[in-house]
Structure formats: C-alpha cells, structure tokens
Design a protein around this motif. Structure first.
Motif, PDB file in Angstrom:
ATOM      1  N   GLY A   1       4.588  -2.919   4.853  1.00 10.12           N
ATOM      2  CA  GLY A   1       5.618  -2.891   4.946  1.00 10.12           C
ATOM      3  C   GLY A   1       5.625  -1.354   4.040  1.00 10.12           C
ATOM      4  N   ALA A   2       7.474  -1.001   4.671  1.00 10.12           N
ATOM      5  CA  ALA A   2       7.965   0.273   3.449  1.00 10.12           C
ATOM      6  C   ALA A   2       8.660  -0.410   2.117  1.00 10.12           C
ATOM      7  CB  ALA A   2       9.516  -0.079   4.395  1.00 10.12           C
ATOM      8  N   SER A   3       8.730   0.057   1.336  1.00 10.97           N
ATOM      9  CA  SER A   3       9.508  -0.369  -0.164  1.00 10.97           C
ATOM     10  C   SER A   3      10.538   0.863  -0.525  1.00 10.97           C
ATOM     11  CB  SER A   3       7.932  -0.109  -0.878  1.00 10.97           C
ATOM     12  OG  SER A   3       8.992  -0.456  -2.564  1.00 10.97           O
ATOM     13  N   LEU A   4      11.394  -0.106  -0.302  1.00  9.66           N
ATOM     14  CA  LEU A   4      12.932   0.624   0.255  1.00  9.66           C
ATOM     15  C   LEU A   4      13.476   1.276  -0.962  1.00  9.66           C
ATOM     16  CD1 LEU A   4      14.707  -0.940   3.037  1.00  9.66           C
ATOM     17  CD2 LEU A   4      13.568   1.485   3.285  1.00  9.66           C
ATOM     18  N   PRO A   5      13.705   0.218  -1.947  1.00 15.63           N
ATOM     19  CA  PRO A   5      14.088   0.564  -3.258  1.00 15.63           C
ATOM     20  C   PRO A   5      13.265   2.003  -3.788  1.00 15.63           C
ATOM     21  CG  PRO A   5      12.864  -1.513  -3.680  1.00 15.63           C
ATOM     22  CD  PRO A   5      13.125  -0.982  -1.996  1.00 15.63           C
ATOM     23  N   ASP A   6      11.860   2.382  -3.636  1.00 17.70           N
ATOM     24  CA  ASP A   6      10.972   3.199  -3.591  1.00 17.70           C
ATOM     25  C   ASP A   6      11.103   4.402  -3.167  1.00 17.70           C
ATOM     26  OD1 ASP A   6       9.592   2.599  -6.797  1.00 17.70           O
ATOM     27  OD2 ASP A   6       8.966   0.953  -5.052  1.00 17.70           O
ATOM     28  N   GLY A   7      12.785   4.366  -2.378  1.00 21.54           N
ATOM     29  CA  GLY A   7      12.096   5.069  -1.226  1.00 21.54           C
ATOM     30  C   GLY A   7      11.125   5.963  -0.374  1.00 21.54           C
ATOM     31  N   TYR A   8      10.296   4.315   0.017  1.00 26.08           N
ATOM     32  CA  TYR A   8       9.720   4.953   0.447  1.00 26.08           C
ATOM     33  C   TYR A   8       9.204   3.798   1.757  1.00 26.08           C
ATOM     34  CZ  TYR A   8       4.386   4.903   1.043  1.00 26.08           C
ATOM     35  OH  TYR A   8       3.031   5.468   1.374  1.00 26.08           O
ATOM     36  N   TYR A   9       9.161   4.950   2.828  1.00 22.44           N
ATOM     37  CA  TYR A   9       9.376   4.357   4.186  1.00 22.44           C
ATOM     38  C   TYR A   9       8.642   5.074   5.660  1.00 22.44           C
ATOM     39  CZ  TYR A   9      11.318   1.561   8.291  1.00 22.44           C
ATOM     40  OH  TYR A   9      11.250   0.888   8.960  1.00 22.44           O
ATOM     41  N   ASP A  10       7.547   5.002   5.564  1.00 21.99           N
ATOM     42  CA  ASP A  10       6.195   6.029   5.780  1.00 21.99           C
ATOM     43  C   ASP A  10       5.835   6.118   7.423  1.00 21.99           C
ATOM     44  OD1 ASP A  10       4.993   3.911   5.718  1.00 21.99           O
ATOM     45  OD2 ASP A  10       2.793   5.769   4.379  1.00 21.99           O
ATOM     46  N   ASN A  11       6.473   5.029   7.460  1.00 23.12           N
ATOM     47  CA  ASN A  11       5.441   5.311   8.776  1.00 23.12           C
ATOM     48  C   ASN A  11       4.045   5.658   8.783  1.00 23.12           C
ATOM     49  OD1 ASN A  11       6.123   4.205  11.579  1.00 23.12           O
ATOM     50  ND2 ASN A  11       7.016   6.547  12.403  1.00 23.12           N
ATOM     51  N   GLU A  12       3.519   5.707   8.658  1.00 23.67           N
ATOM     52  CA  GLU A  12       1.844   5.658   8.246  1.00 23.67           C
ATOM     53  C   GLU A  12       0.709   4.489   8.208  1.00 23.67           C
ATOM     54  OE1 GLU A  12       0.584   9.065   9.182  1.00 23.67           O
ATOM     55  OE2 GLU A  12       2.689   9.923   8.574  1.00 23.67           O
ATOM     56  N   THR A  13       1.165   3.640   7.199  1.00 19.14           N
ATOM     57  CA  THR A  13       0.064   2.824   6.182  1.00 19.14           C
ATOM     58  C   THR A  13       0.231   2.186   7.325  1.00 19.14           C
ATOM     59  OG1 THR A  13       2.023   1.379   5.122  1.00 19.14           O
ATOM     60  CG2 THR A  13       1.118   3.279   3.764  1.00 19.14           C
ATOM     61  N   THR A  14       0.541   1.823   8.628  1.00 19.21           N
ATOM     62  CA  THR A  14       0.843   0.441   9.365  1.00 19.21           C
ATOM     63  C   THR A  14      -0.741   1.575  10.536  1.00 19.21           C
ATOM     64  OG1 THR A  14       2.173   1.738  10.871  1.00 19.21           O
ATOM     65  CG2 THR A  14       2.721  -0.178  10.222  1.00 19.21           C
TER      66      THR A  14
ATOM     67  N   MET B   1      14.589   1.101  12.508  1.00 20.94           N
ATOM     68  CA  MET B   1      13.430   0.879  12.460  1.00 20.94           C
ATOM     69  C   MET B   1      12.797   2.071  12.654  1.00 20.94           C
ATOM     70  SD  MET B   1      11.236  -2.751  13.503  1.00 20.94           S
ATOM     71  CE  MET B   1      12.304  -3.689  11.553  1.00 20.94           C
ATOM     72  N   LYS B   2      11.246   2.527  12.006  1.00 17.59           N
ATOM     73  CA  LYS B   2      10.193   3.428  12.716  1.00 17.59           C
ATOM     74  C   LYS B   2       8.992   2.444  13.378  1.00 17.59           C
ATOM     75  CE  LYS B   2      11.515   6.745   8.580  1.00 17.59           C
ATOM     76  NZ  LYS B   2      10.740   7.383   7.527  1.00 17.59           N
ATOM     77  N   TYR B   3       8.736   3.347  13.953  1.00 20.61           N
ATOM     78  CA  TYR B   3       7.605   2.631  14.874  1.00 20.61           C
ATOM     79  C   TYR B   3       6.655   4.084  15.192  1.00 20.61           C
ATOM     80  CZ  TYR B   3       9.677   3.744  18.721  1.00 20.61           C
ATOM     81  OH  TYR B   3      10.285   3.826  20.452  1.00 20.61           O
ATOM     82  N   ARG B   4       5.385   3.384  15.636  1.00 19.93           N
ATOM     83  CA  ARG B   4       3.956   4.671  15.957  1.00 19.93           C
ATOM     84  C   ARG B   4       4.467   4.266  17.487  1.00 19.93           C
ATOM     85  NH1 ARG B   4       1.509   7.541  11.826  1.00 19.93           N
ATOM     86  NH2 ARG B   4       0.950   9.150  14.082  1.00 19.93           N
ATOM     87  N   LEU B   5       4.064   4.487  18.440  1.00 17.77           N
ATOM     88  CA  LEU B   5       3.602   4.399  19.714  1.00 17.77           C
ATOM     89  C   LEU B   5       2.248   5.511  20.456  1.00 17.77           C
ATOM     90  CD1 LEU B   5       4.100   2.912  22.160  1.00 17.77           C
ATOM     91  CD2 LEU B   5       6.146   5.497  22.916  1.00 17.77           C
TER      92      LEU B   5
ATOM     93  N   ASN C   1       0.784  -1.042   0.076  1.00 17.26           N
ATOM     94  CA  ASN C   1      -0.123  -0.030  -0.439  1.00 17.26           C
ATOM     95  C   ASN C   1       0.502   1.531   0.442  1.00 17.26           C
ATOM     96  OD1 ASN C   1      -2.290  -0.395   0.459  1.00 17.26           O
ATOM     97  ND2 ASN C   1      -2.219  -2.259   1.834  1.00 17.26           N
ATOM     98  N   PHE C   2       0.347   2.062  -0.648  1.00 21.07           N
ATOM     99  CA  PHE C   2       1.139   3.671  -0.318  1.00 21.07           C
ATOM    100  C   PHE C   2      -0.136   4.694  -0.717  1.00 21.07           C
ATOM    101  CE2 PHE C   2       3.675   0.863  -3.575  1.00 21.07           C
ATOM    102  CZ  PHE C   2       4.859   1.025  -2.887  1.00 21.07           C
ATOM    103  N   ARG C   3       0.964   5.138  -0.100  1.00 17.62           N
ATOM    104  CA  ARG C   3      -0.023   6.662   0.645  1.00 17.62           C
ATOM    105  C   ARG C   3      -0.530   7.745  -0.978  1.00 17.62           C
ATOM    106  NH1 ARG C   3       1.398  10.663   5.451  1.00 17.62           N
ATOM    107  NH2 ARG C   3      -1.254  11.370   5.334  1.00 17.62           N
ATOM    108  N   LEU C   4      -1.535   8.244  -1.381  1.00 17.22           N
ATOM    109  CA  LEU C   4      -1.431   8.374  -2.498  1.00 17.22           C
ATOM    110  C   LEU C   4      -1.408   9.731  -2.266  1.00 17.22           C
ATOM    111  CD1 LEU C   4      -5.350   6.631  -3.307  1.00 17.22           C
ATOM    112  CD2 LEU C   4      -2.450   5.859  -4.322  1.00 17.22           C
ATOM    113  N   ASP C   5      -1.198  10.431  -3.006  1.00 14.16           N
ATOM    114  CA  ASP C   5      -0.875  12.353  -3.412  1.00 14.16           C
ATOM    115  C   ASP C   5      -2.396  12.662  -3.457  1.00 14.16           C
ATOM    116  OD1 ASP C   5       2.067  12.021  -3.066  1.00 14.16           O
ATOM    117  OD2 ASP C   5       1.874  12.038  -4.832  1.00 14.16           O
ATOM    118  N   LEU C   6      -2.908  13.586  -2.831  1.00 14.33           N
ATOM    119  CA  LEU C   6      -4.084  14.015  -2.877  1.00 14.33           C
ATOM    120  C   LEU C   6      -4.414  15.325  -3.270  1.00 14.33           C
ATOM    121  CD1 LEU C   6      -6.030  12.360   0.283  1.00 14.33           C
ATOM    122  CD2 LEU C   6      -5.473  11.341  -1.279  1.00 14.33           C
TER     123      LEU C   6
END
Length: 373
Positions: free
Chosen positions: A170-183, A144-148, A95-100
C-alpha cells in the motif's frame, strides 16, 4: 551512452537481472573479447524515505553470470540474483521502491581484428520490466490509483480479474509515497494472471490491481466502494463481461477479497482469498469479518494458505472462514517451496500465481474461468 536495467518480478520480488549496453553503434568486435569479466557491475540502492536508521538498501558488486550479444548487436550482461528493487521498512510495514544507482566498469577492452575498440562511458538509463510495463497507469475519480492490463484485441466481452495486494504494497501517504508500482513489483500476484498461460485459460482477461492508500484492513467497508468504482470504470471503458468479474488477493488483500463479496454479494463470479485475515487484528479484538457475514457469502470461494504461515494464523483465519462459507473450497499447503527454495509460509500466493492449487482434477485458474455470476 545509457544502459538499460532489465528487471523481472520473481517469486520473491523484483530484481534487476540484466543490463543491456548500447554497443551496436560501436560496430562488430571479436566475440572472444566479451567474457563475464569484461565488465564489472556495482549496485547501490537507497531508501526514498527516512527509515529510522534501518538500512533497507544495499551496496554491492553484482556478479556477471553471462555476457552475450542480442539481436541488435548490443551487449547483455546477465546478473546473479540477490539484489531487489524494493526495501521493506519495518516501522512503516511497507515496501518502498529503492533509488537505484548502477555503475558499469569496463575491465578489459573489446577488440576488433585484434585491436581494442575505443572505450565508451556508460550511464544509467531506465528500468525496464516488460511484465510490469504491460499494465497501464490509472487513477479513479476518487483518487485511488490502479494498474490495468488489457488483453490482446479480440471479439466479445472479456473477464475482469481484480487483484488486491497485501499490506506491504500500500501507499505511505505521510511520506508522500503513493507509487502505483509496488503492487506489481513485490510479487507475481497480479502478473500471474497476465501471463500467456493464464490468458489462454481465461480466453483473454483484463487484470486490474488497485493500490490502497494505506491498508485495506484499516477500513474495509470504506475501501470497498472505492474498489467497486474502479471496477465500474473499467467496465464502462472496456468490453468486460459483467458476469465474469473475479476477485483475488493475498494477506491483507485476502481479507479484502472476502470483504468485497460481503459488501457486494452479487458482483463477483468467484473469489480467491489467499492467506487472508478474518479474525481480529489482535487478541481480544472483534473479528474483521464476523461469522454471520462469512455464512452469508454466496460467491463461489476458494481459500488458499500454508500451515507454516507465521504471519497470519491459518487455522483461525483460512480454516475458520472455510468452515463457515457455504460450499467453499480450500487448499492448505504444508510449506511454500518452489524450485527447491523454501519461502516464508505466508507467501502462499506464489502457488496461485503459478496455477498450482487443484481440487478434483481442476486447477484454480480453470475453476475461476468457468464460474459465472
């Protein structure tokens, strides 16, 4: 003036469900001039990464189902469901956060004493999801990113619930995508434990949601110490009861919640693997969690799945694990249905997020809360 996108994480994922227009500064106007047709809303959502031609966004008019004034005098436009904030890219399995890009058009004037109030252009402001925003952003020393989520202040040490997400979050590191959000935006897995109902049952609990840098199943034994480091960080900086650390997860995270109890057999008071994987990822592959490891699990375990799951075979995974984990509990649903809507069978985490599973008159949250290491 900037309008606010109001989002909610629903059972099927996050959606923008309202817009708040900062109209209080315009002064009072005739309530009759505000209807569902006064403003139109258009939403365009695009992927932040290349998807090989797959369109994971949308470009559509959002129906305004209600229009009202809030306590501040600002206009709130409530929107019909049907446009998520995430898109699933098949070639990434993520999943990716869409640009809205939301556009508000005024179709009819607001009136004050029968006269039109001067029109004001509106521009898009922030996305606000109170449940998601209640979880702070953090990163462990290992990266490792996390939300608390932190409970309301109180005396004594509190439980800690560890939520481990599915593969698509999870992240997609090859795309530079590690948002700590989709979780927190893809489903209510972690959010359910931060609701008022859950917090009352757990007498105030911390909820931590790590985000994997890829997929937990890629290297469960390697990821386990990184999750354990986050648990230690939270315990060191917050009043956590070490005897009430609980782990739960769905799908890929269901596997990881079981794996954590094999790598750290004395760390957890209870484990809730939901539609998890223990068999090999493909026919002929060795099991991800061998039978000997399952049989050695001493952590109280309650497994949950749906029999119509067409993503993870329930019988060769959940049922197989239940038959080998000593004293484990299991809840199997025929299908996943909520408010008359049938979800894909893999989404059995919806039931845990609503405290639905029960055995012997005890629901799963109460069972979790009662366990001690």
């Amino acid at each position: 003036m900037e309008f606010v996108l109001g989002a909610e994480t629903l059972d099927g994922g996050e959606q923008v469900t309202s817009l708040t227009l900062p109209t209080a500064r315009l002064g009072p106007f005739d309530p009759a001039s505000l209807t569902t047709g006064t403003f139109g809303v258009h939403a365009k959502a695009t992927s932040p990464v290349g998807t090989g031609g797959q369109d994971i966004g949308h470009d559509l008019d959002r129906p305004v189902t209600a229009a009202r004034l809030d306590d501040h005098g600002d206009i709130v436009l409530e929107l019909g469901h049907g446009a998520g904030t995430l898109g699933y890219a098949d070639d990434r399995g993520r999943n990716f956060r869409l640009d809205l890009a939301y556009t508000v058009t005024q179709n009819a004037p607001l009136r004050r004493r029968g006269r039109p109030v001067p029109a004001t252009p509106f521009t898009q402001g922030p996305l606000v999801n109170p449940e998601v925003d209640a979880f702070g952003h953090h990163m462990s020393r290992s990266g490792m990113k996390y939300r608390l989520y932190s409970p309301a202040a109180g005396s004594g040490r509190r439980p800690l619930i560890v939520w481990l997400h599915g593969a698509g979050e999870g992240a997609s590191l090859p795309d530079g995508y590690y948002d700590n959000e989709t979780t927190l935006r893809a489903n209510r897995g972690a959010l359910g434990f931060a609701t008022e109902e859950a917090q009352a049952i757990f007498d105030g609990a911390y909820v931590v949601a790590p985000q994997c840098t890829s997929v937990w199943m890629d290297d469960g034994p390697g990821f386990a110490p990184l999750i354990h480091e986050i648990i230690r960080d939270v315990r060191r900086t917050h009043p956590v009861d070490p005897d009430r650390v609980l782990v739960a997860g769905c799908s890929n995270g269901g596997y990881m919640s079981l794996k954590m109890t094999t790598v750290y057999p004395d760390a957890f008071a209870a484990s809730v693997p939901i539609c998890g994987v223990v068999a090999g990822r493909a026919d002929g592959d060795p099991p991800l969690i061998p039978d000997a490891e399952l049989a050695a699990i001493g952590t109280p375990t309650w497994l949950v799945a749906s029999l119509d799951d067409d993503t993870v075979d329930t019988r060769v995974n959940t049922v197989h694990a239940h038959e080998r984990i000593p004293g484990s509990k299991m809840t199997l649903y025929d299908e996943v249905v909520r408010h008359g809507h049938r979800f894909p069978g893999h989404a059995s985490w919806i039931y845990v997020a609503r405290n639905d599973p029960s055995a012997g008159g005890v629901h799963i949250w109460q069972w979790m809360a009662a366990n001690r290491r």
